[in-house]
Motif scaffolding. Structure first.
Motif, PDB file in Angstrom:
ATOM      1  N   PRO A  64       0.836  -1.162  -0.144  1.00  0.00           N
ATOM      2  CA  PRO A  64       0.013  -0.170   0.207  1.00  0.00           C
ATOM      3  C   PRO A  64       0.729   1.172   0.204  1.00  0.00           C
ATOM      4  CG  PRO A  64       0.342  -0.895   2.313  1.00  0.00           C
ATOM      5  CD  PRO A  64       0.840  -1.833   1.247  1.00  0.00           C
ATOM      6  N   MET A  65       0.325   2.425  -0.393  1.00  0.00           N
ATOM      7  CA  MET A  65       1.144   3.667  -0.289  1.00  0.00           C
ATOM      8  C   MET A  65       0.894   4.280   0.877  1.00  0.00           C
ATOM      9  SD  MET A  65       1.335   6.662  -2.946  1.00  0.00           S
ATOM     10  CE  MET A  65       2.282   8.380  -2.826  1.00  0.00           C
ATOM     11  N   CYS A  66       1.708   4.466   1.927  1.00  0.00           N
ATOM     12  CA  CYS A  66       1.627   5.017   3.144  1.00  0.00           C
ATOM     13  C   CYS A  66       2.404   6.288   3.270  1.00  0.00           C
ATOM     14  CB  CYS A  66       2.132   4.049   4.266  1.00  0.00           C
ATOM     15  SG  CYS A  66       1.696   4.744   6.005  1.00  0.00           S
ATOM     16  N   ILE A  67       1.838   7.401   3.727  1.00  0.00           N
ATOM     17  CA  ILE A  67       2.448   8.743   3.818  1.00  0.00           C
ATOM     18  C   ILE A  67       2.759   9.030   5.360  1.00  0.00           C
ATOM     19  CG2 ILE A  67       1.982   9.307   1.617  1.00  0.00           C
ATOM     20  CD1 ILE A  67      -0.232  11.249   2.996  1.00  0.00           C
ATOM     21  N   ARG A  68       3.652   9.925   5.512  1.00  0.00           N
ATOM     22  CA  ARG A  68       3.978  10.505   6.838  1.00  0.00           C
ATOM     23  C   ARG A  68       3.623  12.096   6.973  1.00  0.00           C
ATOM     24  NH1 ARG A  68       9.720  10.390   6.929  1.00  0.00           N
ATOM     25  NH2 ARG A  68       9.836  12.544   6.891  1.00  0.00           N
TER      26      ARG A  68
END
Ligand SMILES: C[S@@+](CC[C@H](N)C(=O)[O-])C[C@H]1O[C@@H](n2cnc3c(N)ncnc32)[C@H](O)[C@@H]1O
Length: 450
Positions: free
Chosen positions: A181-185
């Protein structure tokens, strides 16, 4: 097929470049990411997604495709014809996983032999792929009992995952074989997670808050970074949720001297500074070309750090004998917790690498421990699922280093709820999950004050 662009450079088809990338990976000439970075300029920008799909796809399905390919050939290609083997794997990938019409997949593979100036192989390529077309079910059924086909992972890795993690085995295999999945901070120095989620919604980008890292958002669908609001202004970075835990665990405070010992591309360097931009941060990285990535990340985020290109284990080359309050050692490792992001691991990683990596890790741990002040903390992290690189590495170090003791992972951040991962003999092990975090390992060490 060659296309001449309106500039002077020649642009090749995605398939031709994919053959080169896969062949170079098979010949151990670099990783998927370095090979793609090197060759993607050779295709028109609109064909880069296809190039990536072909290269990631072949790597992701390599254990199965390789078994099929070997079963179709009376003898393997010679090393000098690795480009033909790459062509065959790509053809099989198109036949098994892409919407390319079968006849087109076969014809393109045959044409690729000509473009490689190996016309002698056209008949063979045609015959082998057509046989697969005709007998696919039977061929796959005959191979199904092989671990590399049943689990689509190299046999040695299947064995190790089963041995070390019998309970998590299925989860590891399933998560390691899918798209991550694409996870962002979210940089909470600039914006709260809730406000950023609203900014995303305004752009039609749906997201969900991660459970463990207070800065994480999972995007329902991956987007390009330039589609993320205020990306260039440093509001967000792309980073997996497990990796985000590093800065939360270490929780740096104003005026502390912090060392990020193996820093590139700087994901965690940036996060440490987001937690407190008033720390004095030193980032050490061995590879000059990877160092540039830390620089550009920090420029985008707008934080300063002292960057040193050196071997962290050779203190005489970089350390000025001023001790650090906190050290993050995100060690080079087998990356067996992030196979889905680096599927070329399925081709290149070998059991001997683990032995070599364990030694490198030991050297770095022992060296950077000396840079930590008495009473200071070192967070040891890897994205590996191998106990030799993780809990066993820590057990050995603690047993041999009289001033080292393990501390609970929420010692420096009481708000951290340690519900993630699994407690192991030393530290916590996280496993990759479908649509969730990557595999990771953490152990916090405290240096006694004497
Ligand atoms: C797991 S990656 C670090 C990822 C990084 N912390 C981040 O979050 O973006 C390990 C890094 O250590 C670097 N490295 C390997 N051996 C090293 C050494 N002896 N000294 C310093 N850096 C090293 C590798 O080039 C690689 O960039």
């Amino acid at each position: 097929m060659n296309q001449t662009s309106d500039t002077t450079s020649i642009q090749h088809s995605a398939r031709q470049v994919a053959i080169k990338v896969i062949a170079n990976i098979l010949l151990q000439q670099g990783s998927l990411s370095t090979q793609l970075a090197r060759y993607q300029a050779d295709v028109a920008s609109e064909h880069i997604p296809l190039l990536k799909e072909l290269c990631f796809g072949v790597c992701r399905h390599y254990p199965t495709l390789n078994s099929i390919a070997l079963s179709l050939l009376s003898h393997p290609f010679e090393e000098k014809d690795t480009d033909l083997y790459a062509t065959l794997l790509l053809g099989l990938y198109q036949l098994t996983h892409m919407n390319t019409p079968d006849h087109a997949a076969v014809n393109e593979s045959v044409e690729a032999c000509r473009l490689l100036k190996k016309d002698w192989a056209t008949k063979l390529m045609n015959a082998v792929l057509r046989r697969y077309q005709r007998e696919a079910d039977e061929i796959v059924t005959n191979l199904e009992a092989m671990p590399s086909v049943e689990f689509n992972q190299p046999k040695w890795l299947v064995k190790r995952f089963k041995k070390h993690w019998p309970e998590q085995f299925e989860q590891i295999i399933e998560a390691s074989n899918t798209h991550p999945p694409m996870c962002i901070r979210v940089n909470d120095d600039r914006v709260s997670r809730e406000t950023y989620q609203e900014l995303l919604m305004k752009e039609g980008i749906k997201s969900e808050a991660g459970e463990f890292s207070a800065s994480s958002l999972y995007l329902r669908k991956a987007v390009r970074v330039d589609q993320l609001p205020k990306f260039e202004e440093g509001f967000v970075s792309v980073q997996d949720e497990s990796a985000q835990l590093s800065a939360h665990i270490l929780s740096p405070k104003e005026d502390e001297k912090v060392l990020d010992a193996c820093a590139a591309p700087g994901g965690k360097t940036g996060h440490l500074l987001e937690k407190s931009s008033r720390i004095e941060l030193t980032a050490v990285e061995l590879e000059p070309w990877r160092m540039e990535k830390i620089e550009s990340n920090l420029v985008r985020l707008g934080y300063p750090a002292h960057l040193i290109c050196a071997d962290a284990s050779k203190l005489e080359d970089w350390w000025d004998e001023e001790t650090f309050d906190k050290v993050l050692l995100d060690a080079p490792c087998s990356a067996t917790g992030v196979i889905r992001r680096n599927p070329d691991i399925k081709i290149n990683r070998k059991p001997a690498d683990i032995v070599e990596l364990v030694e490198i890790q030991q050297e770095i741990i022992q060296a950077v421990w000396k840079t930590l002040k008495p009473g200071g903390f070192m967070l040891y992290a890897t994205c590996s699922l191998m106990p030799e690189e993780n809990e066993q590495q820590m057990a050995k170090f603690i047993a041999e280093q009289a001033d080292a003791k393990e501390a609970p992972l929420n010692t420096l951040a009481a708000e951290l709820d340690l519900t993630w991962g699994t407690q192991v003999s030393h530290g916590r092990q996280l496993f990759p999950t479908l649509n969730g975090q990557d595999g990771f390992y953490y152990c916090l060490l405290e240096k006694s004050s004497q």
